[in-house]
Motif scaffolding. Structure first.
Motif, mmCIF file in Angstrom:
data_model
loop_
_atom_site.group_PDB
_atom_site.id
_atom_site.type_symbol
_atom_site.label_atom_id
_atom_site.label_comp_id
_atom_site.label_asym_id
_atom_site.label_seq_id
_atom_site.Cartn_x
_atom_site.Cartn_y
_atom_site.Cartn_z
ATOM 1 N N ASP A 207 95.384 84.383 64.870
ATOM 2 C CA ASP A 207 94.098 85.065 64.055
ATOM 3 C C ASP A 207 92.855 85.481 65.154
ATOM 4 O O ASP A 207 92.616 84.667 66.126
ATOM 5 C CB ASP A 207 93.322 83.449 63.847
ATOM 6 N N ALA B 110 93.815 87.294 59.467
ATOM 7 C CA ALA B 110 94.555 85.784 59.771
ATOM 8 C C ALA B 110 95.877 86.335 60.710
ATOM 9 O O ALA B 110 97.593 87.525 60.377
ATOM 10 C CB ALA B 110 94.365 85.196 58.631
ATOM 11 N N ALA B 111 96.351 85.477 61.127
ATOM 12 C CA ALA B 111 97.920 85.503 61.720
ATOM 13 C C ALA B 111 99.299 85.741 60.312
ATOM 14 O O ALA B 111 99.845 86.725 60.502
ATOM 15 C CB ALA B 111 98.073 84.238 62.572
#
Length: 280
Positions: free
Chosen positions: A254, A259-260
């Motif tokens: 992130d 975001a991841a």
């Protein structure tokens, strides 16, 4: 108040540069597109080895078993070069590195030595099975690119070595290749995710050799080896065969760009699209 100034040397031959490299702890300056922005408004405090005048380190040539890309070859040089289809992905990545000014001076070796997870040149070079030539006063060694990049902004380059060339075998030179990059805008942007693909098809349209690499989703760009193996011998809509499990090799973070989970979603769709864009 006196300001200390550092040594700045600019040899014209590789031998001179290697002698200097062996004798001291100079920071190497190639295109300078990372070097100078990190030092805006500050005097140089470390000795600098400027290798930009070494003409032998620039240019692309064919060899008996592939291609040799000199360390000082710029992104503009790559875009202008007459290269087979396997290099289309690398050319597309070159066109997405910064703006024209950066492309005119930024070098392929500098991109690798900076070892950013979002280095645009790494995924397409991984799909070409590229290796890195490392030279010192006493020896020359060659490492696969995947072994040269050992971690986040870490490489296997020794303190007495210079990267002198990137070596590309001919095995995937005529493959169909693609490069996709996702960022907050089209140009002058650090990647949220990027994907490179190279596929060599036979006359029946079956995938014979497959390479898939994903960048900006791990500390180092990753090859999707299991996906590659699963696509060999297949034909038709290869993109439909890509699953989330194939991307378990990735470890996105992130950050301010994404975001991841968004990175993983993007990578999946980009891999599918890049594979579909590769045609027999």
């Amino acid at each position: 108040m006196a300001i200390d100034t550092a040594e700045f040397v600019s040899p014209r031959t590789l031998r001179e540069a290697l002698d200097i490299r062996a004798a001291g702890s100079h920071t190497v300056l190639a295109g300078g597109t990372d070097f100078y922005p990190a030092r805006v408004g500050k005097p140089l405090t470390e000795p600098v080895l400027d290798i930009t005048k070494i003409a032998d380190l620039r240019g692309i040539s064919r060899t008996d078993d592939g291609f040799r890309i000199g360390a000082l070859t710029t992104w503009s040089d790559i875009m202008a070069a007459d290269l087979p289809s396997g290099f289309d992905g690398l050319k597309k990545s070159a066109a997405r590195v910064g703006g024209i000014q950066i492309q005119n001076v930024g070098t392929i070796a500098g991109n690798l030595c900076n070892a950013s997870p979002a280095a645009d040149g790494v995924p397409p070079l991984l799909t070409l099975d590229a290796s890195v030539e490392l030279s010192s006063v006493g020896a020359t060694r060659v490492l696969p690119l995947s072994d040269f990049l050992v971690g986040y902004r870490e490489t296997a380059l020794r303190s007495d070595e210079l990267v002198t060339a990137i070596l590309v075998p001919s095995s995937l030179a005529n493959a169909s290749s693609e490069f996709l990059k996702l960022g907050a805008r089209t140009y002058l942007v650090i990647s949220i995710a990027m994907v490179a693909v190279a596929i060599a098809f036979d006359e029946l349209g079956e995938a014979q050799r497959v390479r898939v690499a994903i960048g900006a989703c791990s500390p180092v760009a990753q090859r999707a080896h299991q996906l590659e193996a699963d696509l060999v011998g297949r034909r038709g809509d290869l993109g439909a065969l890509v699953t989330r499990e194939h991307l378990n090799i990735l470890s996105p973070i992130d950050d301010v760009r994404a975001a991841a989970t968004d990175r993983l979603d993007a990578a999946l769709h980009m891999v599918q699209r890049a594979i579909r864009n590769c045609r027999q």
